[in-house]
Design an enzyme around this catalytic site. Structure first.
Site, PDB file in Angstrom:
ATOM      1  N   LYS A  40     -53.117  -5.442  11.412  1.00  0.00           N
ATOM      2  CA  LYS A  40     -52.142  -4.626  10.684  1.00  0.00           C
ATOM      3  C   LYS A  40     -51.753  -3.387  11.486  1.00  0.00           C
ATOM      4  O   LYS A  40     -52.610  -2.636  11.933  1.00  0.00           O
ATOM      5  CB  LYS A  40     -52.751  -4.212   9.342  1.00  0.00           C
ATOM      6  N   GLY A  45     -58.304   0.477  13.898  1.00  0.00           N
ATOM      7  CA  GLY A  45     -58.702  -0.410  14.993  1.00  0.00           C
ATOM      8  C   GLY A  45     -57.507  -0.896  15.792  1.00  0.00           C
ATOM      9  O   GLY A  45     -57.540  -0.959  17.024  1.00  0.00           O
ATOM     10  N   CYS A  46     -56.439  -1.236  15.095  1.00  0.00           N
ATOM     11  CA  CYS A  46     -55.236  -1.747  15.766  1.00  0.00           C
ATOM     12  C   CYS A  46     -54.581  -0.650  16.598  1.00  0.00           C
ATOM     13  O   CYS A  46     -54.069  -0.911  17.687  1.00  0.00           O
ATOM     14  CB  CYS A  46     -54.257  -2.298  14.736  1.00  0.00           C
ATOM     15  N   THR A  47     -54.615   0.570  16.086  1.00  0.00           N
ATOM     16  CA  THR A  47     -54.050   1.700  16.824  1.00  0.00           C
ATOM     17  C   THR A  47     -54.859   1.951  18.094  1.00  0.00           C
ATOM     18  O   THR A  47     -54.284   2.124  19.176  1.00  0.00           O
ATOM     19  CB  THR A  47     -54.014   2.960  15.925  1.00  0.00           C
ATOM     20  N   ALA A  50     -54.035  -0.945  20.649  1.00  0.00           N
ATOM     21  CA  ALA A  50     -52.692  -0.870  21.231  1.00  0.00           C
ATOM     22  C   ALA A  50     -52.546   0.370  22.123  1.00  0.00           C
ATOM     23  O   ALA A  50     -51.901   0.310  23.177  1.00  0.00           O
ATOM     24  CB  ALA A  50     -51.644  -0.884  20.126  1.00  0.00           C
TER      25      ALA A  50
END
Length: 150
Positions: A40, A45-47, A50
């Site tokens: 998401k 975590g995704c931030t 990326a």
């Protein structure tokens, strides 16, 4: 969940990125491609993942890699995520799960005792001929570029 494995050819896919541009696997023919799936946009975590790829983007490009981020978020969410953190690579808004299903990364997950279906955080390194060279199953969000370059 039937995830693509090392040595398998990636089925050609076409999806829209955060700006509505059509992106296909065939656009990367002759190039090495890193496709990273994340659950998401704009979550911690995704931030981290990326941003780590963004911070090491020049080095990844220096090794010949193109990058493509994928989640089932809307184009608007992907666009906000990309603009906020200034990602130099496209983010696919795969709401129909075309690419997600092609790579086999949608399936049962557990989080805080709850079971649900969602995207598994995985990265695929694809060679110049569209064949999976390597799959990273245990993504280290803070140090993901090193896993790819390693």
């Amino acid at each position: 969940m039937n995830t693509l494995k090392q040595g398998e050819a990636v089925p050609n896919f076409t999806a829209k990125d955060e700006q509505g541009n059509t992106i296909s696997l065939s656009d990367f023919k002759g190039k090495k491609l890193v496709v990273f799936f994340y659950p998401k946009a704009s979550t911690p975590g995704c931030t981290l993942e990326a941003c780590n790829l963004r911070d090491n983007y020049k080095e990844l490009q220096g090794q010949g890699y193109e990058l493509l981020g994928v989640s089932a978020d809307s184009a608007k969410k992907q666009s906000n995520f990309k603009n906020k953190y200034e990602f130099p690579f496209p983010l696919l808004a795969d709401e129909e799960k075309t690419v997600i299903d092609a790579f086999g990364v949608w399936g049962p997950k557990k989080f805080m005792g709850r079971e649900y279906d969602g995207i598994h955080r995985k990265t695929f390194i694809i060679d110049e001929n569209g064949v999976v060279e390597r799959v990273i199953d245990k993504v280290k969000t803070k140090d993901h570029a090193a896993q790819i370059l390693g």
